[in-house]
Design an enzyme around this catalytic site. Structure first.
Site, PDB file in Angstrom:
ATOM      1  N   HIS A 408      -4.633-104.807 -68.369  1.00 34.60           N
ATOM      2  CA  HIS A 408      -5.182-105.121 -67.208  1.00 34.60           C
ATOM      3  C   HIS A 408      -5.079-106.484 -66.274  1.00 34.60           C
ATOM      4  CE1 HIS A 408      -9.723-104.450 -65.939  1.00 34.60           C
ATOM      5  NE2 HIS A 408     -10.063-104.718 -66.781  1.00 34.60           N
ATOM      6  N   ASP A 412      -6.177-102.161 -62.678  1.00 35.51           N
ATOM      7  CA  ASP A 412      -7.669-102.229 -62.847  1.00 35.51           C
ATOM      8  C   ASP A 412      -8.237-101.094 -63.462  1.00 35.51           C
ATOM      9  OD1 ASP A 412      -7.469-104.793 -62.014  1.00 35.51           O
ATOM     10  OD2 ASP A 412      -7.664-104.175 -59.673  1.00 35.51           O
TER      11      ASP A 412
END
Length: 435
Positions: A408, A412
């Site tokens: 992450h 995204d």
């Protein structure tokens, strides 16, 4: 005397674990004879004797870790008998020291490690040369400590066959019991005697401590590092692979002689080749220490493979230059090499994205851990026929879930979902993979 140091087995490797010894003090060996298996964080490497001679001492028991450049094994070679006569008392003292060290080790039930070499006993009183039949004090560590030295697999086999390891003579370093020792014990009828004591059902009150070592130790360290340092998020999507399965069955039924049987993995790899240029940060390595993301043009697909010793990730290099048949050949080749512990170090490194598959076992979803320093991993789950609604009609289709995880920090949630959706589109319309 010839002292052989643990060699440098690859760039960046500073230590290695001695996975297994094939010689012991007193053995006569020939040059280039296989003497040990040494495990790095990348592969198991066979170490051969650099000279011909007799083994005087080994540095440690199997399962211990040595630094590169430290002494691994010591040989007696032609022309150095006088030196061994002169140092016989020192070798004997070192052997006693090894046993004393083993006596102090009460925590580890799997090995009795010593940091000094474990030499063969010599006759210091008479100053006689060491002979191949001379006893080795370190081979009787179990007698001094009350412990039996054996690998986890040997202990598990002994439990499965109701064999008391304490009754099995060990032929390995420091009296270590091997599978060959168990075979000899069973052939002599020992297993029948051992089983007789367990003829009735009993409550199980004992526990066995197993030292985590070898490939399992490496896996544990890598998984901990990946889970601790990478903020994972997972995304699961179902895929209708009915058309893909029909295409796969057709190609397998009409494949030419010498062509491998196609599984789903080559199709997924080739689908990734098509879509990853749109998601370059998912075909990348992230160096968090230097905040540097390296996006690769080459698609080097890691294939998570279960072996007898643990999980390994052999790599199919440059999938963008292969067709589906060539990809299948490489997937089968590198996976089998990993299972046979014959994969080369370069075949176990350099992946840019990994595919992991537990579909053959079952399970509808997983949360795979990223193969650091990569930024994405694709998980394949169970393929099953089930009713779905298609164009307003309930039909039976072959469905499979993809479970993917992403870093992450780099990918995204929207981007990860888009990648999986693009992969789904190709797998549901497999002809587009080849356009």
């Amino acid at each position: 005397m010839y002292s052989f140091k643990l060699p440098d087995l690859g760039e960046g490797i500073v230590e290695s674990e001695i996975a297994e010894w094939y010689v012991k003090p007193g053995d006569l060996v020939e040059e280039d004879q296989h003497i040990a298996d040494v495990m790095t964080d990348k592969a198991v490497v066979e170490v051969t004797a650099p000279v011909s001679g007799r083994v005087l001492a080994v540095a440690c028991d199997a399962g211990e870790v040595l630094a590169v450049g430290s002494e691994l094994i010591r040989f007696e070679t032609d022309g150095d008998q006088p030196e061994q006569q002169a140092t016989g008392s020192q070798d004997e003292a070192a052997g006693k020291a090894a046993v004393e060290t083993a006596n102090k080790d009460t925590a580890d039930t799997d090995a009795a490690p010593t940091k000094a070499l474990l030499p063969e006993k010599a006759s210091a009183a008479q100053g006689s040369p060491v002979t191949a039949s001379a006893p080795n004090p370190a081979t009787n560590v179990a007698a001094f400590t009350g412990k039996v030295l054996a690998s986890p697999s040997v202990r598990q086999r002994a439990r499965d066959e109701d064999i008391d390891l304490a009754s099995v003579p060990g032929s390995g370093p420091a009296g270590r019991v091997s599978h060959k020792d168990l075979d000899t014990f069973v052939a002599a009828g020992g297993a029948l005697v051992a089983r007789s004591a367990f003829s009735g059902k009993q409550a199980r009150t004992s526990a066995t401590e197993v030292k985590v070592k070898g490939l399992r130790r490496v896996i544990a360290q890598k998984m901990l590092q990946a889970k601790r340092n990478i903020p994972h998020y997972s995304y699961v999507e179902e895929v209708d692979v009915t058309n893909l399965e029909e295409l796969r069955a057709h190609l397998n039924a009409n494949r030419e002689e010498g062509q491998p049987k196609l599984t789903l993995l080559p199709f997924i790899a080739q689908a990734l080749v098509k879509i990853l240029p749109r998601f370059p940060h998912c075909n990348a390595h992230f160096d968090d220490e230097n905040s540097l993301l390296t996006q690769h043009d080459a698609v080097n697909v890691g294939i998570a493979t279960m072996t007898d010793t643990g999980l390994m990730v052999p790599v199919v290099k440059h999938c963008e230059s292969l067709d589906v048949w060539q990809t299948a050949v490489e997937v089968a080749r590198v996976s089998q090499a990993a299972r046979d512990s014959k994969a080369k170090p370069e075949e176990l490194s350099g992946s840019t994205i990994t595919i992991t598959s537990l579909g053959a076992i079952g399970g509808i979803a997983t949360t795979p851990i990223i193969n650091a320093p990569e930024t994405a991993i694709i998980g394949v789950n169970k393929l099953q026929e089930r009713p779905v609604v298609k164009d307003g009609v309930i039909v039976v289709r072959k469905m499979m879930n993809l479970s993917s995880s992403f870093d992450h920090r780099i990918v995204d949630g929207y981007d990860g979902a888009q990648l999986v959706q693009a992969l789904k589109q190709l797998l549901e319309n497999p002809g587009a993979i080849f356009v």
